[in-house]
Design an enzyme around this catalytic site. Sequence first.
Site, PDB file in Angstrom:
ATOM      1  N   CYS A 161       0.841  -1.194   0.000  1.00  0.00           N
ATOM      2  CA  CYS A 161       0.000   0.000   0.000  1.00  0.00           C
ATOM      3  C   CYS A 161       0.883   1.253   0.000  1.00  0.00           C
ATOM      4  O   CYS A 161       1.986   1.256   0.552  1.00  0.00           O
ATOM      5  CB  CYS A 161      -0.906   0.003   1.231  1.00  0.00           C
ATOM      6  SG  CYS A 161      -2.057   1.408   1.269  1.00  0.00           S
TER       7      CYS A 161
ATOM      8  N   ASP B  39       0.416   3.745   1.705  1.00  0.00           N
ATOM      9  CA  ASP B  39       0.373   4.320   3.056  1.00  0.00           C
ATOM     10  C   ASP B  39       1.781   4.652   3.564  1.00  0.00           C
ATOM     11  O   ASP B  39       2.680   3.802   3.547  1.00  0.00           O
ATOM     12  CB  ASP B  39      -0.307   3.315   4.007  1.00  0.00           C
ATOM     13  CG  ASP B  39      -0.683   3.947   5.329  1.00  0.00           C
ATOM     14  OD1 ASP B  39       0.219   4.465   6.033  1.00  0.00           O
ATOM     15  OD2 ASP B  39      -1.876   3.931   5.679  1.00  0.00           O
TER      16      ASP B  39
ATOM     17  N   ARG C 227       2.980   4.858   6.332  1.00  0.00           N
ATOM     18  CA  ARG C 227       3.408   4.149   7.540  1.00  0.00           C
ATOM     19  C   ARG C 227       3.897   2.733   7.260  1.00  0.00           C
ATOM     20  O   ARG C 227       4.211   1.989   8.190  1.00  0.00           O
ATOM     21  CB  ARG C 227       2.254   4.110   8.548  1.00  0.00           C
ATOM     22  CG  ARG C 227       1.809   5.491   9.000  1.00  0.00           C
ATOM     23  CD  ARG C 227       0.450   5.441   9.680  1.00  0.00           C
ATOM     24  NE  ARG C 227      -0.613   5.062   8.740  1.00  0.00           N
ATOM     25  CZ  ARG C 227      -1.899   4.973   9.072  1.00  0.00           C
ATOM     26  NH1 ARG C 227      -2.277   5.206  10.321  1.00  0.00           N
ATOM     27  NH2 ARG C 227      -2.798   4.649   8.170  1.00  0.00           N
TER      28      ARG C 227
ATOM     29  N   HIS D 147      -2.213  -4.039   5.005  1.00  0.00           N
ATOM     30  CA  HIS D 147      -2.035  -3.653   6.404  1.00  0.00           C
ATOM     31  C   HIS D 147      -3.385  -3.380   7.046  1.00  0.00           C
ATOM     32  O   HIS D 147      -4.317  -2.931   6.393  1.00  0.00           O
ATOM     33  CB  HIS D 147      -1.114  -2.436   6.525  1.00  0.00           C
ATOM     34  CG  HIS D 147      -1.676  -1.168   5.930  1.00  0.00           C
ATOM     35  ND1 HIS D 147      -2.221  -0.172   6.697  1.00  0.00           N
ATOM     36  CD2 HIS D 147      -1.792  -0.751   4.650  1.00  0.00           C
ATOM     37  CE1 HIS D 147      -2.645   0.814   5.911  1.00  0.00           C
ATOM     38  NE2 HIS D 147      -2.396   0.488   4.663  1.00  0.00           N
TER      39      HIS D 147
ATOM     40  N   CYS E 266      -6.081   0.073   6.932  1.00  0.00           N
ATOM     41  CA  CYS E 266      -5.892   0.635   5.584  1.00  0.00           C
ATOM     42  C   CYS E 266      -7.073   1.538   5.215  1.00  0.00           C
ATOM     43  O   CYS E 266      -8.222   1.090   5.188  1.00  0.00           O
ATOM     44  CB  CYS E 266      -5.757  -0.492   4.566  1.00  0.00           C
ATOM     45  SG  CYS E 266      -5.428   0.108   2.886  1.00  0.00           S
TER      46      CYS E 266
HETATM   47 CO    CO Z   1      -3.441   1.177   3.041  1.00  0.00          CO
END
Ligand code: CO
Length: 223
Positions: A44, A46, A48, A100, A103
């Site tokens: 992803c 993302d 993080r 994750h 998400c």
């Molecule tokens: Co995500």
Amino acid sequence: MAMKDLRHLFDANARWAEETVAVSPDFFQDLAAIQNPEYLWIGCSDSRVPANQITGLKPGEVFVHRNVANVVVHTDLNCLSVVQYAIEVLRVKHIMVVGHYGCGGVRAALKGSSLGLIDNWLRHIQDVRDRHAGLLDAIPDDEKRYDALCELNVVEQVRNVARTTLVGDAWRRGQSLTLHGWVYGLDNGRLHDLAVTMDADCDIEDVSRAATAAAAARYGAAG
Ligand code: CO
């Protein structure tokens, strides 16, 4: 400091380059000469979930493709080009799809929230949600259902990778290539293997079904 120049990022970069060379004087020359990663990470976007840091892999050790909610669409030339290059040129040994918990893309898809253009991209996750509606509906807790969809999305995307012509061709010509599905916990930094491991000898549908059933069992849902 002129923030419009993002000076602090260049300062940090200079420090990192200096420290790296201090430890390994030939680090950058070696990397510039050859890229030889064993892994393709499809994760992803993302901020993080940084592939290298999570796995302790150095530059040069993992080839990375990230998009919102780690989706592998059969006609996505961007993702398919990454997969092709990774398999046929870099000859990676492993491809991991890494979702994750927490998400935002999966949450938006589950709730049917409207965020703009990206809604169209998230339709693919709603397809996963709808495909497993029975399983998901059997999970009474909203947060658990959300976690379960994060896992099921990984299982489905590994299946999608397995069904590309690229992976099929690699397996037919005997190239060593194993697919994996993992999920990452934002709150504890831990990766979990979802047992959706696929190689040339496996039955894609059997592995997908078993991983889905395992997820159902984890969440107390019959499916
Ligand atoms: Co995500």
